[in-house]
Design a protein around this motif. Structure first.
Motif, mmCIF file in Angstrom:
data_model
loop_
_atom_site.group_PDB
_atom_site.id
_atom_site.type_symbol
_atom_site.label_atom_id
_atom_site.label_comp_id
_atom_site.label_asym_id
_atom_site.label_seq_id
_atom_site.Cartn_x
_atom_site.Cartn_y
_atom_site.Cartn_z
ATOM 1 N N GLY A 109 2.057 7.498 -28.574
ATOM 2 C CA GLY A 109 3.060 8.562 -28.696
ATOM 3 C C GLY A 109 2.700 9.767 -27.851
ATOM 4 N N ILE A 110 1.432 10.082 -27.805
ATOM 5 C CA ILE A 110 0.961 11.197 -26.982
ATOM 6 C C ILE A 110 1.161 10.867 -25.504
ATOM 7 N N ARG A 111 0.823 9.662 -25.097
ATOM 8 C CA ARG A 111 0.977 9.255 -23.691
ATOM 9 C C ARG A 111 2.438 9.282 -23.242
ATOM 10 N N ARG A 112 3.373 9.011 -24.164
ATOM 11 C CA ARG A 112 4.802 9.011 -23.808
ATOM 12 C C ARG A 112 5.301 10.406 -23.441
ATOM 13 N N HIS A 113 4.547 11.437 -23.747
ATOM 14 C CA HIS A 113 4.937 12.800 -23.395
ATOM 15 C C HIS A 113 4.714 13.116 -21.915
ATOM 16 N N LEU A 117 5.855 12.771 -18.524
ATOM 17 C CA LEU A 117 7.091 12.342 -17.891
ATOM 18 C C LEU A 117 7.199 12.908 -16.484
ATOM 19 N N ASN A 168 13.154 15.933 -22.332
ATOM 20 C CA ASN A 168 11.930 15.421 -22.944
ATOM 21 C C ASN A 168 12.253 14.265 -23.894
ATOM 22 N N LEU A 169 11.266 13.787 -24.589
ATOM 23 C CA LEU A 169 11.445 12.645 -25.489
ATOM 24 C C LEU A 169 12.451 12.919 -26.591
ATOM 25 N N TYR A 170 12.697 14.169 -26.884
ATOM 26 C CA TYR A 170 13.567 14.554 -27.996
ATOM 27 C C TYR A 170 14.977 14.902 -27.520
ATOM 28 N N HIS A 228 13.027 19.807 -20.819
ATOM 29 C CA HIS A 228 11.564 19.828 -20.770
ATOM 30 C C HIS A 228 11.092 21.237 -20.412
#
Length: 70
Positions: free
Chosen positions: A8-12, A14, A44-46, A50
């Motif tokens: 999950g941390i790595r997916r940040h 971008l 961002n992921l959300y 970003h």
């Protein structure tokens, strides 16, 4: 740390692109205004803009406003 947390941390991390599409609307010493259509790659992921993209826009416009002082 649990692997799913690390993932999950790595997916940040971008890629950010699209800044080159900004259009200069106004500029004079101490002031600049740009326009940009936000590309999906700047979200961002959300699904929010970003922070790095937003601060890059701030940096660009501040640089333009300062450069206008010659």
């Amino acid at each position: 740390m649990r692997e799913e947390i690390m993932e999950g941390i790595r997916r940040h991390i971008l890629p950010l692109s699209g800044l080159e599409k900004a259009k200069l609307l106004e500029v004079w010493p101490g002031h600049s205004k740009i326009s940009i259509e936000i590309p999906e790659s700047a979200l961002n992921l959300y699904g929010n803009l970003h922070g790095g993209f937003l601060f890059s826009l701030c940096d660009i416009t501040a640089g333009m406003a300062t450069y206008a002082y010659e």
